[in-house]
Scaffold this motif. Structure first.
Motif, PDB file in Angstrom:
ATOM      1  N   VAL A 193       0.749  -1.253   0.083  1.00  0.00           N
ATOM      2  CA  VAL A 193      -0.010   0.091   0.066  1.00  0.00           C
ATOM      3  C   VAL A 193       0.824   1.273   0.102  1.00  0.00           C
ATOM      4  O   VAL A 193       0.474   2.266  -0.815  1.00  0.00           O
ATOM      5  CB  VAL A 193      -1.016  -0.117   1.127  1.00  0.00           C
ATOM      6  CG1 VAL A 193      -1.615   1.340   1.308  1.00  0.00           C
ATOM      7  CG2 VAL A 193      -2.052  -1.103   1.222  1.00  0.00           C
ATOM      8  N   THR A 194       1.730   1.089   0.868  1.00  0.00           N
ATOM      9  CA  THR A 194       2.822   2.436   0.979  1.00  0.00           C
ATOM     10  C   THR A 194       3.330   2.690  -0.603  1.00  0.00           C
ATOM     11  O   THR A 194       3.628   3.857  -1.003  1.00  0.00           O
ATOM     12  CB  THR A 194       3.836   2.292   1.934  1.00  0.00           C
ATOM     13  OG1 THR A 194       3.119   1.958   3.282  1.00  0.00           O
ATOM     14  CG2 THR A 194       4.798   3.611   2.038  1.00  0.00           C
ATOM     15  N   SER A 195       4.038   1.769  -1.075  1.00  0.00           N
ATOM     16  CA  SER A 195       4.483   1.826  -2.449  1.00  0.00           C
ATOM     17  C   SER A 195       3.714   2.438  -3.235  1.00  0.00           C
ATOM     18  O   SER A 195       3.928   3.277  -4.089  1.00  0.00           O
ATOM     19  CB  SER A 195       5.000   0.516  -2.907  1.00  0.00           C
ATOM     20  OG  SER A 195       5.973  -0.051  -1.679  1.00  0.00           O
ATOM     21  N   ALA A 196       2.459   1.736  -3.408  1.00  0.00           N
ATOM     22  CA  ALA A 196       1.459   2.445  -4.243  1.00  0.00           C
ATOM     23  C   ALA A 196       0.930   3.798  -4.263  1.00  0.00           C
ATOM     24  O   ALA A 196       0.837   4.733  -5.148  1.00  0.00           O
ATOM     25  CB  ALA A 196      -0.020   1.617  -4.093  1.00  0.00           C
ATOM     26  N   LEU A 197       1.203   4.186  -3.018  1.00  0.00           N
ATOM     27  CA  LEU A 197       0.565   5.402  -2.356  1.00  0.00           C
ATOM     28  C   LEU A 197       2.083   6.352  -2.993  1.00  0.00           C
ATOM     29  O   LEU A 197       1.873   7.619  -3.556  1.00  0.00           O
ATOM     30  CB  LEU A 197       0.466   5.910  -0.973  1.00  0.00           C
ATOM     31  CG  LEU A 197      -0.892   5.246  -0.502  1.00  0.00           C
ATOM     32  CD1 LEU A 197      -0.717   5.464   1.067  1.00  0.00           C
ATOM     33  CD2 LEU A 197      -1.828   6.150  -1.369  1.00  0.00           C
ATOM     34  N   VAL A 198       3.145   5.855  -2.914  1.00  0.00           N
ATOM     35  CA  VAL A 198       4.202   7.026  -3.350  1.00  0.00           C
ATOM     36  C   VAL A 198       4.321   6.962  -4.918  1.00  0.00           C
ATOM     37  O   VAL A 198       4.665   8.118  -5.366  1.00  0.00           O
ATOM     38  CB  VAL A 198       5.622   6.191  -2.745  1.00  0.00           C
ATOM     39  CG1 VAL A 198       6.775   6.840  -3.350  1.00  0.00           C
ATOM     40  CG2 VAL A 198       5.897   6.198  -1.327  1.00  0.00           C
ATOM     41  N   ALA A 199       3.826   5.807  -5.482  1.00  0.00           N
ATOM     42  CA  ALA A 199       3.880   6.010  -6.952  1.00  0.00           C
ATOM     43  C   ALA A 199       2.801   6.917  -7.245  1.00  0.00           C
ATOM     44  O   ALA A 199       3.034   7.636  -8.344  1.00  0.00           O
ATOM     45  CB  ALA A 199       3.623   4.641  -7.519  1.00  0.00           C
ATOM     46  N   VAL A 200       1.666   7.061  -6.615  1.00  0.00           N
ATOM     47  CA  VAL A 200       0.653   7.720  -7.083  1.00  0.00           C
ATOM     48  C   VAL A 200       0.848   9.318  -6.894  1.00  0.00           C
ATOM     49  O   VAL A 200       0.764  10.117  -7.615  1.00  0.00           O
ATOM     50  CB  VAL A 200      -0.783   7.368  -6.358  1.00  0.00           C
ATOM     51  CG1 VAL A 200      -1.873   8.661  -6.457  1.00  0.00           C
ATOM     52  CG2 VAL A 200      -1.276   6.135  -6.843  1.00  0.00           C
ATOM     53  N   ALA A 201       1.692   9.804  -5.844  1.00  0.00           N
ATOM     54  CA  ALA A 201       2.078  10.872  -5.294  1.00  0.00           C
ATOM     55  C   ALA A 201       3.042  11.405  -6.334  1.00  0.00           C
ATOM     56  O   ALA A 201       3.016  12.532  -6.833  1.00  0.00           O
ATOM     57  CB  ALA A 201       2.803  10.717  -3.987  1.00  0.00           C
ATOM     58  N   ILE A 202       3.883  10.549  -6.783  1.00  0.00           N
ATOM     59  CA  ILE A 202       5.032  10.912  -7.811  1.00  0.00           C
ATOM     60  C   ILE A 202       4.239  11.405  -8.912  1.00  0.00           C
ATOM     61  O   ILE A 202       4.333  12.481  -9.712  1.00  0.00           O
ATOM     62  CB  ILE A 202       5.883   9.887  -7.976  1.00  0.00           C
ATOM     63  CG1 ILE A 202       6.909   9.766  -6.661  1.00  0.00           C
ATOM     64  CG2 ILE A 202       6.852  10.305  -9.531  1.00  0.00           C
ATOM     65  CD1 ILE A 202       7.701   8.510  -6.904  1.00  0.00           C
ATOM     66  N   GLY A 203       3.187  10.536  -9.568  1.00  0.00           N
ATOM     67  CA  GLY A 203       2.584  10.751 -10.773  1.00  0.00           C
ATOM     68  C   GLY A 203       1.748  11.914 -10.614  1.00  0.00           C
ATOM     69  O   GLY A 203       1.803  12.462 -11.500  1.00  0.00           O
ATOM     70  N   VAL A 204       1.036  12.127  -9.594  1.00  0.00           N
ATOM     71  CA  VAL A 204       0.027  13.198  -9.282  1.00  0.00           C
ATOM     72  C   VAL A 204       0.852  14.581  -9.364  1.00  0.00           C
ATOM     73  O   VAL A 204       0.540  15.613  -9.935  1.00  0.00           O
ATOM     74  CB  VAL A 204      -0.742  13.200  -8.091  1.00  0.00           C
ATOM     75  CG1 VAL A 204      -1.565  14.475  -7.727  1.00  0.00           C
ATOM     76  CG2 VAL A 204      -1.889  12.110  -8.280  1.00  0.00           C
ATOM     77  N   LEU A 205       1.749  14.734  -8.682  1.00  0.00           N
ATOM     78  CA  LEU A 205       2.634  15.944  -8.320  1.00  0.00           C
ATOM     79  C   LEU A 205       3.435  16.349  -9.760  1.00  0.00           C
ATOM     80  O   LEU A 205       3.413  17.275 -10.191  1.00  0.00           O
ATOM     81  CB  LEU A 205       3.661  15.846  -7.144  1.00  0.00           C
ATOM     82  CG  LEU A 205       2.915  15.560  -5.994  1.00  0.00           C
ATOM     83  CD1 LEU A 205       3.985  15.359  -4.765  1.00  0.00           C
ATOM     84  CD2 LEU A 205       1.971  16.782  -5.423  1.00  0.00           C
ATOM     85  N   SER A 206       4.310  15.219 -10.168  1.00  0.00           N
ATOM     86  CA  SER A 206       4.795  15.596 -11.252  1.00  0.00           C
ATOM     87  C   SER A 206       4.399  15.646 -12.411  1.00  0.00           C
ATOM     88  O   SER A 206       4.519  16.909 -13.269  1.00  0.00           O
ATOM     89  CB  SER A 206       6.095  14.420 -11.841  1.00  0.00           C
ATOM     90  OG  SER A 206       6.898  14.321 -10.311  1.00  0.00           O
ATOM     91  N   GLY A 207       3.408  14.856 -12.819  1.00  0.00           N
ATOM     92  CA  GLY A 207       2.465  14.741 -13.948  1.00  0.00           C
ATOM     93  C   GLY A 207       1.691  16.094 -13.949  1.00  0.00           C
ATOM     94  O   GLY A 207       1.412  16.742 -15.002  1.00  0.00           O
ATOM     95  N   GLY A 208       0.916  16.472 -12.765  1.00  0.00           N
ATOM     96  CA  GLY A 208       0.173  17.519 -12.605  1.00  0.00           C
ATOM     97  C   GLY A 208       0.834  18.879 -12.810  1.00  0.00           C
ATOM     98  O   GLY A 208       0.186  19.576 -13.405  1.00  0.00           O
ATOM     99  N   LEU A 209       1.947  18.980 -12.369  1.00  0.00           N
ATOM    100  CA  LEU A 209       2.643  20.235 -12.361  1.00  0.00           C
ATOM    101  C   LEU A 209       3.208  20.701 -13.953  1.00  0.00           C
ATOM    102  O   LEU A 209       2.855  21.370 -14.615  1.00  0.00           O
ATOM    103  CB  LEU A 209       4.126  20.168 -11.848  1.00  0.00           C
ATOM    104  CG  LEU A 209       4.866  21.391 -11.874  1.00  0.00           C
ATOM    105  CD1 LEU A 209       4.038  22.625 -11.295  1.00  0.00           C
ATOM    106  CD2 LEU A 209       6.140  21.350 -11.311  1.00  0.00           C
ATOM    107  N   ILE A 210       3.340  19.370 -14.690  1.00  0.00           N
ATOM    108  CA  ILE A 210       3.648  19.356 -16.163  1.00  0.00           C
ATOM    109  C   ILE A 210       2.657  19.843 -16.909  1.00  0.00           C
ATOM    110  O   ILE A 210       2.398  20.879 -17.816  1.00  0.00           O
ATOM    111  CB  ILE A 210       4.201  18.462 -16.502  1.00  0.00           C
ATOM    112  CG1 ILE A 210       5.767  17.856 -16.043  1.00  0.00           C
ATOM    113  CG2 ILE A 210       4.477  18.130 -18.132  1.00  0.00           C
ATOM    114  CD1 ILE A 210       6.390  16.539 -16.472  1.00  0.00           C
ATOM    115  N   GLY A 211       1.372  19.303 -16.746  1.00  0.00           N
ATOM    116  CA  GLY A 211      -0.019  19.436 -17.166  1.00  0.00           C
ATOM    117  C   GLY A 211      -0.291  21.021 -17.039  1.00  0.00           C
ATOM    118  O   GLY A 211      -0.979  21.690 -17.907  1.00  0.00           O
TER     119      GLY A 211
END
Length: 283
Positions: A92-110
């Motif tokens: 679960v922690t690994s999945a949360l880390v993955a989602v956080a990276i995707g949301v923050l990095s991808g969200g900022l780029i978009g």
């Protein structure tokens, strides 16, 4: 003389109309209960099992599921239910880390690409296109191979592979929101671009991204489990769900070693997907 009384039906004064409360489907409630149980496993595994997940009992090799061992035991006499519960935290922690990276990095780029436009949009859009051209699981394998075989690195790799998807969705929402009347009015009234971006564009554009984050949480669990199954996660005696399936496949005489962690993974992912679909319909 007969007096006839005509009684009319009086209508009570009506208050303001109220929207009927939206009923939560039973499947969504069940999904929330499953996720709550999984979160409880990851936070306090000791409350659900007293068995040692690492040290087994040699006399209890390959015991089938029973009241004492809900998921049976493995080739070292370890309680499989205990290993699944204790492995929940890592998964679960690994999945949360993955989602956080995707949301923050991808969200900022978009966000930057959609709001600034021009050359910034062109450069960032081409970068996103390159990421989308690479299969996400293959990109995750390449990244985790470069970083090292650990579960946290698998989470980072999974998050990087999801950056393009979040960037594309955020850019689309920002372009739609930027052309709204209230955004143009805020700019005409003298609002700075930074103020309009943070006060008006970001809150309205982030709804779809947050719904996608819930959906991608389940996908991240699958990807991280797949990486662990292939040996790209923590080595034994770790009890990541994918690693448990990989270990169990070597013992066909004890099929519960495969189906128990696999079933937990499937039910968790299906619950997350059901919640995500419900969030989209209530938007």
């Amino acid at each position: 003389m007969t007096v006839s009384t005509v009684s009319g039906s009086a209508t009570a004064p009506r208050g303001p109309d109220r929207a009927p409360a939206r009923r939560v489907p039973a499947g969504v409630v069940l999904s929330f209960l499953v996720i709550a149980l999984v979160v409880a496993w990851s936070v306090a595994p000791g409350l659900f099992t007293a068995q040692d997940p690492v040290d087994g009992v040699p006399a209890d090799l390959f015991l089938p599921p029973s009241a004492e061992h809900l998921f049976g035991t493995d080739h070292l006499g370890r309680d499989l239910f205990s290993r699944v519960v204790h492995g929940t935290s890592s998964s679960v922690t690994s999945a949360l880390v993955a989602v956080a990276i995707g949301v923050l990095s991808g969200g900022l780029i978009g966000l930057l690409a959609g709001f600034l436009g021009g050359l910034v949009d062109v450069v960032l859009a081409r970068f996103v296109d390159v990421l989308l051209a690479i299969p996400s699981f293959l990109l995750a394998v390449v990244v985790v191979s470069a970083l090292g075989f650990q579960t946290i690195n698998a989470a980072i790799a999974t998050g990087i592979s999801a950056v393009a998807v979040f960037a594309r969705v955020m850019r689309s929402e920002v372009l739609k929101t930027r052309s709204a009347v209230y955004v143009e009015a805020a700019l005409l009234l003298g609002g700075s671009r930074t103020h309009v971006l943070l006060r008006h564009v970001l809150p309205n554009a982030s709804r779809s991204v947050l719904q996608l984050a819930v959906l991608h949480f389940g996908l991240s669990i699958l990807v991280i489990a797949g990486l662990a199954f292939l040996g790209y996660g923590d080595p034994p005696p770790a009890s990541d769900w994918g690693l448990l399936v990989a270990s169990g496949k070597d013992h066909p005489m004890a099929p519960w070693l495969v189906w128990a962690p696999a079933l937990v993974t499937i039910v968790t992912v299906l619950s997350v997907n059901r919640i995500s679909r419900w969030l989209r319909t209530t938007d």
